[in-house]
Design a protein around this motif. Structure first.
Motif, short mmCIF file in Angstrom:
data_model
loop_
_atom_site.label_atom_id
_atom_site.label_comp_id
_atom_site.label_asym_id
_atom_site.label_seq_id
_atom_site.Cartn_x
_atom_site.Cartn_y
_atom_site.Cartn_z
N GLN A 1 38.94 -9.31 109.37
CA GLN A 1 40.39 -10.18 109.83
C GLN A 1 40.76 -11.01 108.73
OE1 GLN A 1 40.49 -9.03 113.21
NE2 GLN A 1 42.81 -9.85 112.69
N ALA A 2 40.24 -11.67 108.35
CA ALA A 2 41.30 -12.62 107.43
C ALA A 2 42.25 -11.81 106.49
CB ALA A 2 40.51 -13.53 106.60
N ARG A 3 41.37 -10.90 106.19
CA ARG A 3 41.73 -10.32 105.43
C ARG A 3 42.68 -8.79 106.03
NH1 ARG A 3 39.09 -5.71 101.04
NH2 ARG A 3 38.44 -4.67 103.69
N TYR A 4 42.66 -8.70 106.77
CA TYR A 4 44.11 -8.14 107.59
C TYR A 4 45.26 -9.29 107.48
CZ TYR A 4 46.42 -5.85 111.61
OH TYR A 4 47.42 -5.06 112.20
N TRP A 5 44.76 -9.89 108.34
CA TRP A 5 45.66 -11.14 108.64
C TRP A 5 46.56 -11.46 107.20
CZ3 TRP A 5 43.51 -14.00 112.23
CH2 TRP A 5 42.99 -13.54 114.22
N MET A 6 46.19 -11.54 106.17
CA MET A 6 46.50 -11.83 105.26
C MET A 6 47.85 -10.82 104.75
SD MET A 6 43.99 -13.68 102.33
CE MET A 6 42.28 -13.25 102.82
N ASN A 7 47.44 -9.25 104.64
CA ASN A 7 47.88 -8.60 104.49
C ASN A 7 48.94 -8.23 105.38
OD1 ASN A 7 46.05 -7.12 102.23
ND2 ASN A 7 45.22 -5.75 103.45
N LEU A 8 49.17 -8.73 106.22
CA LEU A 8 49.99 -8.66 107.66
C LEU A 8 51.12 -9.77 107.07
CD1 LEU A 8 50.98 -7.26 110.30
CD2 LEU A 8 49.81 -9.36 111.41
N ALA A 9 50.97 -10.49 106.63
CA ALA A 9 51.36 -12.01 106.88
C ALA A 9 52.40 -12.34 105.02
CB ALA A 9 51.05 -13.58 106.36
N PHE A 10 51.29 -11.19 104.30
CA PHE A 10 51.57 -11.28 103.01
C PHE A 10 51.46 -10.10 101.84
CE2 PHE A 10 50.31 -15.66 103.93
CZ PHE A 10 51.24 -16.45 104.06
N PRO A 11 52.31 -8.54 102.64
CA PRO A 11 52.17 -7.38 102.35
C PRO A 11 51.76 -7.48 100.96
CG PRO A 11 53.91 -7.79 103.46
CD PRO A 11 52.82 -9.30 103.11
N HIS A 12 52.61 -8.21 100.30
CA HIS A 12 52.48 -7.76 98.97
C HIS A 12 52.17 -8.23 97.48
CE1 HIS A 12 55.75 -4.88 99.65
NE2 HIS A 12 56.70 -6.04 100.78
N LEU A 13 50.98 -9.46 98.32
CA LEU A 13 50.29 -10.41 97.39
C LEU A 13 48.98 -9.97 97.67
CD1 LEU A 13 51.57 -14.04 98.76
CD2 LEU A 13 52.65 -12.85 96.35
N LYS A 14 48.29 -9.92 96.39
CA LYS A 14 46.66 -10.30 96.75
C LYS A 14 46.14 -11.54 97.08
CE LYS A 14 46.04 -6.25 93.21
NZ LYS A 14 45.46 -5.04 94.74
N VAL A 15 44.63 -11.57 97.45
CA VAL A 15 44.18 -13.33 98.26
C VAL A 15 44.63 -14.00 96.37
CG1 VAL A 15 41.68 -13.78 98.27
CG2 VAL A 15 42.49 -11.19 98.86
#
Length: 164
Positions: free
Chosen positions: A120-134
């Motif tokens: 879920q955290a990864r999903y939200w990171m991709n949603l908020a920052f789609p062009h950034l890796k962790v």
């Protein structure tokens, strides 16, 4: 079967009735009673979870408490007020994403169990920052916390996304 009403067969099916995102339990409770004498007793909401087990099922590991004593807030939340929902969702996203980013030993880019807290955290990171890796999101949190928070707040505007 040897006994009346004995079960001969059982099938379990998990269904999602709304959307694709996992939901988590919410509970309306009196904070003045439940959290008496604690700092959170006056908060409009509280996200209850333990960030230690990021592999746990998100729906089981996370619970949102709404403060019954704050009728103004609870009413807006239950009516689906856009700003109220956005702020609560972004706070939830920030707490979960920060827990992942504060663990540099954790490889959030690797395959994870769908539906887990880490997923879920990864999903939200991709949603908020789609062009950034962790690692880049972690750097954003450390170097530009205002931009990190604003990005998540913008991603939490699910009503705005549906209107587009």
């Amino acid at each position: 079967p040897h006994y009346p009403a004995a079960r001969l067969w059982s099938d379990d099916h998990d269904l999602r009735l709304e959307g694709e995102e996992p939901r988590f339990p919410m509970e309306i409770t009196s904070f003045s009673e439940r959290f008496k004498g604690q700092p959170q007793s006056a908060a409009p909401w509280l996200l209850h979870w333990t960030p230690g087990d990021l592999g746990a099922d998100f729906g089981s590991a996370v619970r949102l408490f709404l403060n019954q004593d704050r009728e103004d807030f609870t009413e807006r939340f239950l009516e689906g007020d856009r700003s109220t929902m956005q702020v609560v969702l972004s706070d939830t996203m920030i707490q979960v994403i920060r827990a992942v980013l504060l663990r540099p030993d954790l490889d959030a880019e690797s395959d994870v169990q769908e539906g887990s807290v880490l997923w879920q955290a990864r999903y939200w990171m991709n949603l908020a920052f789609p062009h950034l890796k962790v690692p880049a999101v972690r750097s954003l949190l450390e170097a530009h916390p205002a931009s990190f928070h604003a990005g998540i707040l913008a991603a939490a505007d699910v009503v705005g996304e549906e209107a587009e």
